[in-house]
Motif scaffolding. Sequence first.
Motif, PDB file in Angstrom:
ATOM      1  N   GLU A   1      28.984  35.172  50.314  1.00 11.21           N
ATOM      2  CA  GLU A   1      29.954  35.586  49.790  1.00 11.21           C
ATOM      3  C   GLU A   1      31.212  35.868  50.264  1.00 11.21           C
TER       4      GLU A   1
ATOM      5  N   ARG B   1      35.156  34.266  50.054  1.00 12.91           N
ATOM      6  CA  ARG B   1      35.743  35.234  49.271  1.00 12.91           C
ATOM      7  C   ARG B   1      36.993  34.888  48.700  1.00 12.91           C
TER       8      ARG B   1
ATOM      9  N   ASP C   1      38.305  38.401  41.859  1.00 11.35           N
ATOM     10  CA  ASP C   1      37.530  39.017  42.998  1.00 11.35           C
ATOM     11  C   ASP C   1      36.633  39.926  42.750  1.00 11.35           C
TER      12      ASP C   1
END
Length: 173
Positions: free
Chosen positions: A19, A23, A32
């Motif tokens: 992750e 991102r 986000d």
Amino acid sequence: MLTLERLRPDHADALLAFERENRRWFTRTISDRGDAYFAGFAGVHRARLAEQDAGVCHFHLVLDIEGTILGRVNLVDVADGRAELGYRVGERAAGRGVATAAVREVCRLAATAYGLRELTAVTTLDNPASRTVLARNGFAETGEVSITGRPGLRFLRVLDARDAPWPDPDEGR
């Protein structure tokens, strides 16, 4: 070769690394997760496992032959034979058919292992790759939606016999 694994406690460190690594890539097409997600990831992971144990969600990691995480495919809000499909593929695996194959396998699991009859999904209009994955997996557009203020589309897939494994010709003899 790709494999899917249900989310487990021992996936936490590798999943957090995946992750973090992706991102910026993910925020190109989806909202986000925010700093709190990353700062409190251990708790988030435990909560996801609890949801999975309760049967309200099914979380899957997409792994390559070495066991490296390439993506995620999830079924959330499971109720009354339905669930919402969500997926994300990391930047290094994008454009290689990973999402299409993973969604195909989760559709099969949804019908056979989880007893679901329908899946829904949403994607933004500016994400043609996601719309292609859904179309290749038999999802039909059902309407417009707003996804965190961005225009998008809702899709539906009715699961049927094509999602079940082939019957054993000797079964019942």
